[in-house]
Structures are given as structure tokens and as C-alpha cells.
Scaffold this motif. Sequence first.
Motif, PDB file in Angstrom:
ATOM      1  N   LYS A 221      23.037  -1.846  23.937  1.00 47.93           N
ATOM      2  CA  LYS A 221      21.708  -2.497  24.490  1.00 47.93           C
ATOM      3  C   LYS A 221      21.633  -3.077  25.944  1.00 47.93           C
ATOM      4  O   LYS A 221      23.334  -3.830  26.345  1.00 47.93           O
ATOM      5  N   ALA A 222      22.060  -2.437  27.399  1.00 46.81           N
ATOM      6  CA  ALA A 222      22.352  -3.061  28.606  1.00 46.81           C
ATOM      7  C   ALA A 222      21.661  -2.813  29.815  1.00 46.81           C
ATOM      8  O   ALA A 222      20.225  -2.772  29.933  1.00 46.81           O
ATOM      9  N   ASP A 223      21.736  -3.835  30.322  1.00 50.99           N
ATOM     10  CA  ASP A 223      20.914  -4.822  31.568  1.00 50.99           C
ATOM     11  C   ASP A 223      21.086  -3.757  32.578  1.00 50.99           C
ATOM     12  O   ASP A 223      21.867  -2.390  32.996  1.00 50.99           O
ATOM     13  N   GLU A 224      19.607  -3.423  33.214  1.00 54.08           N
ATOM     14  CA  GLU A 224      20.088  -2.435  34.646  1.00 54.08           C
ATOM     15  C   GLU A 224      21.948  -2.358  35.196  1.00 54.08           C
ATOM     16  O   GLU A 224      22.480  -1.738  35.970  1.00 54.08           O
ATOM     17  N   LYS A 239      17.806   5.558  27.021  1.00 57.68           N
ATOM     18  CA  LYS A 239      15.956   5.226  26.885  1.00 57.68           C
ATOM     19  C   LYS A 239      15.460   3.838  27.718  1.00 57.68           C
ATOM     20  O   LYS A 239      16.267   3.062  27.554  1.00 57.68           O
ATOM     21  N   LYS A 240      15.376   4.101  28.721  1.00 56.36           N
ATOM     22  CA  LYS A 240      15.181   3.179  29.719  1.00 56.36           C
ATOM     23  C   LYS A 240      14.074   2.628  28.699  1.00 56.36           C
ATOM     24  O   LYS A 240      13.473   3.027  28.342  1.00 56.36           O
ATOM     25  N   GLU A 241      14.445   0.806  28.949  1.00 62.13           N
ATOM     26  CA  GLU A 241      13.928  -0.012  28.452  1.00 62.13           C
ATOM     27  C   GLU A 241      13.301  -1.244  29.345  1.00 62.13           C
ATOM     28  O   GLU A 241      13.320  -1.289  30.622  1.00 62.13           O
ATOM     29  N   ALA A 256      33.094  -1.008  22.687  1.00 63.74           N
ATOM     30  CA  ALA A 256      33.511  -2.851  21.858  1.00 63.74           C
ATOM     31  C   ALA A 256      34.516  -3.357  22.541  1.00 63.74           C
ATOM     32  O   ALA A 256      34.221  -4.271  23.249  1.00 63.74           O
ATOM     33  N   GLU A 257      35.583  -2.471  22.959  1.00 70.02           N
ATOM     34  CA  GLU A 257      36.903  -2.982  23.534  1.00 70.02           C
ATOM     35  C   GLU A 257      36.748  -3.030  25.187  1.00 70.02           C
ATOM     36  O   GLU A 257      37.233  -3.975  25.266  1.00 70.02           O
ATOM     37  N   ASN A 258      35.997  -2.498  25.617  1.00 68.03           N
ATOM     38  CA  ASN A 258      36.245  -2.244  26.574  1.00 68.03           C
ATOM     39  C   ASN A 258      35.119  -2.836  27.909  1.00 68.03           C
ATOM     40  O   ASN A 258      35.440  -3.721  28.630  1.00 68.03           O
ATOM     41  N   TYR A 259      34.003  -3.642  26.644  1.00 70.28           N
ATOM     42  CA  TYR A 259      32.826  -4.001  27.589  1.00 70.28           C
ATOM     43  C   TYR A 259      32.570  -5.361  26.187  1.00 70.28           C
ATOM     44  O   TYR A 259      31.412  -4.805  25.608  1.00 70.28           O
ATOM     45  N   PRO A 260      32.929  -6.283  26.167  1.00 74.96           N
ATOM     46  CA  PRO A 260      32.615  -7.118  25.155  1.00 74.96           C
ATOM     47  C   PRO A 260      31.380  -7.674  24.979  1.00 74.96           C
ATOM     48  O   PRO A 260      31.096  -8.340  24.319  1.00 74.96           O
ATOM     49  N   GLN A 261      31.168  -8.054  26.210  1.00 77.97           N
ATOM     50  CA  GLN A 261      30.081  -8.397  27.231  1.00 77.97           C
ATOM     51  C   GLN A 261      28.598  -8.040  26.346  1.00 77.97           C
ATOM     52  O   GLN A 261      27.934  -8.255  26.848  1.00 77.97           O
ATOM     53  N   LEU A 262      28.963  -6.392  26.182  1.00 78.15           N
ATOM     54  CA  LEU A 262      27.912  -5.837  26.027  1.00 78.15           C
ATOM     55  C   LEU A 262      26.898  -6.078  24.046  1.00 78.15           C
ATOM     56  O   LEU A 262      27.958  -6.530  23.508  1.00 78.15           O
ATOM     57  N   ALA A 263      26.078  -5.952  24.070  1.00 79.36           N
ATOM     58  CA  ALA A 263      25.145  -5.655  22.721  1.00 79.36           C
ATOM     59  C   ALA A 263      25.281  -4.742  22.372  1.00 79.36           C
ATOM     60  O   ALA A 263      24.850  -3.792  22.594  1.00 79.36           O
ATOM     61  N   ILE A 264      26.158  -4.578  20.884  1.00 85.16           N
ATOM     62  CA  ILE A 264      26.114  -3.152  21.157  1.00 85.16           C
ATOM     63  C   ILE A 264      26.094  -3.128  19.302  1.00 85.16           C
ATOM     64  O   ILE A 264      26.356  -3.784  17.942  1.00 85.16           O
ATOM     65  N   GLU A 265      24.762  -2.527  19.118  1.00 84.10           N
ATOM     66  CA  GLU A 265      24.258  -1.812  17.055  1.00 84.10           C
ATOM     67  C   GLU A 265      25.511  -1.147  16.638  1.00 84.10           C
ATOM     68  O   GLU A 265      25.250  -0.260  17.120  1.00 84.10           O
TER      69      GLU A 265
END
Length: 282
Positions: A221-224, A239-241, A256-265
Motif C-alpha cells: 500500500k503506497a501513497d503517490e 491498482k489505483k486507490e 520489506a527490507e528496502n522500504y521499511p516505511q511501507l505497509a505490506i500485507e
Amino acid sequence: MLSLKNLQKNYPGFSLDVSMEVEEGQITGLIGANGAGKSTTFKVILGLVHPDAGEIRLFNKDMEQISQKEKADIGATLSDSGFSNCLTVKQIVHILTETYEKFDREMFEKRCSLFSIPMDKKLKEFSTGMKAKLKVLTATSFDARLLVLDEPTAGLDVIARDSILELLREYMETEGRSILISSHISSDLESLCDDIYMIDKGRIVLHENTDVLLDEYGLIKADEKQYELLDKQHILKVKKEQYGYSCLTDERAFYAENYPQLAIERGSVDKVITMMIKGEVL
């Protein structure tokens, strides 16, 4: 055990073109939305629909070489078919005894009692769940080598579903058997299947080992801004949300390793289905 190569069937407004394999000793799931081609695939395998092209191999033979006796090594349940509603289970027992040389009457009747299936009532008096249970009990009653099960747990409550899934696991304890199964209940497939095929609009769009799908796939899940900076080499669908973007990846650990700030399900069958159908390729 079962191999389909460019299996084709054409209808007005729909065409099927499927290649897949069911390995001996494994349970293979076929998933997809309603109308994607699951039931058509099963009916072609069972000889209920004649294919327009392609190859079907069963038990290491071309389908045309399979004898009637070998066809009795296939147990099947279809979502839109079953026994006549005018029959009782006692009458069905007689039919199965006459049809299948290896029908195990004692085991079948014992399981009917275990699953609260009445022997003397007509099927028109059965609930949807009772009919679903009877289909699976029938398919597993004559020592089939291959089960082809279309939505076998549809209409069952949680307790009954668990009992049926346990029955299928027990069936697989005997060597030389396989199962091809479809279900709209993703948790059934996640806990049961060794590998999963996904079909959409008559085509296989994904084939993956179930453990890999659950352990290595993920939904980002990523913002713009986050999406703009994202390394997209391992993104399968986007998919655009409202908040930005959902991204399906088969390399969850990488992000998960390279973008720890992202929400990853974590990956799941439901998430993969949704993204593979509604998402877009970069």
C-alpha cells in the motif's frame, strides 16, 4: 496424473484455452471468479463437454485411450449436478454397488452416519449442505485415483467444511492419488492445496506453489510519492486507490527490507485473485 495442453472450448462470447497439470500425490486448486472457466474445464476433463482442440492426458495416457474401467478411477462432484431428488441414499447405495466394482459400501454407510446423512429420506428433503456432503462422500467411496471436485464445500457450515477437508486429507494418505479442486472459500484452498492455478476469462493467468504464494507474495500500500519512488521490478499488478496504489508483488521480503516505511500485507488467495483480475500490468 492429469495434463491439459492448450485445451480449447469455444462458446458465443467465451473461449477456453487452458494448460495445467495435476501431479500424482498432490492437491491442486483452480481459482477464479464466476464465469472464468472453472466448471467448463472440469466438464471437459470428465468428458461431459467435447473440446474443440488441445490434449488431455490422464494416467499417462491420451484421453481417447482411457478405458471405461479406468474412468471408474475418477471421482467427481460438480456444482450444478447430482443425483435425482427422487432417490433415497439407500437407492443410491444400490446404484453405486452396481456401477463401481470397488465401491466400499460399509465405509460409505459409516460415513453417512458420521455426517448425519439419513438413508431413507429422499434427496428433495435434504438441505443444500446435506447434498454437498453426500456428493463428496460418494466421490471418495470407491477408491478413485483422481478426484475432480467443483465447489465441494459450497453450502456447508464451518464444522461440516472442516470435516470434509479432513476427509480429503485422509483420502490423500494413500499413495498414487491426486485431487483437482475449485472453491470460492480461499481458506479451504490455502490449508489444503499444494499448488494453485488461477483462471480468468478462460485463460490461466497464474500458477504458484501455495506455500510460495502465502510466504513470498504481498500487497504493498503506497501513497503517490511512495509509489513514484518505488522500485517496480518485482511488481506484478497495480491498482489505483483513493489513497494512492495497491501493488501485488511476489518478492515481499525485498520490499520489506528496502522500504521499511511501507505497509505490506502478506499474500493470500483472495488478495491475489483481486489484484490479478482488477489490477493492471505496468
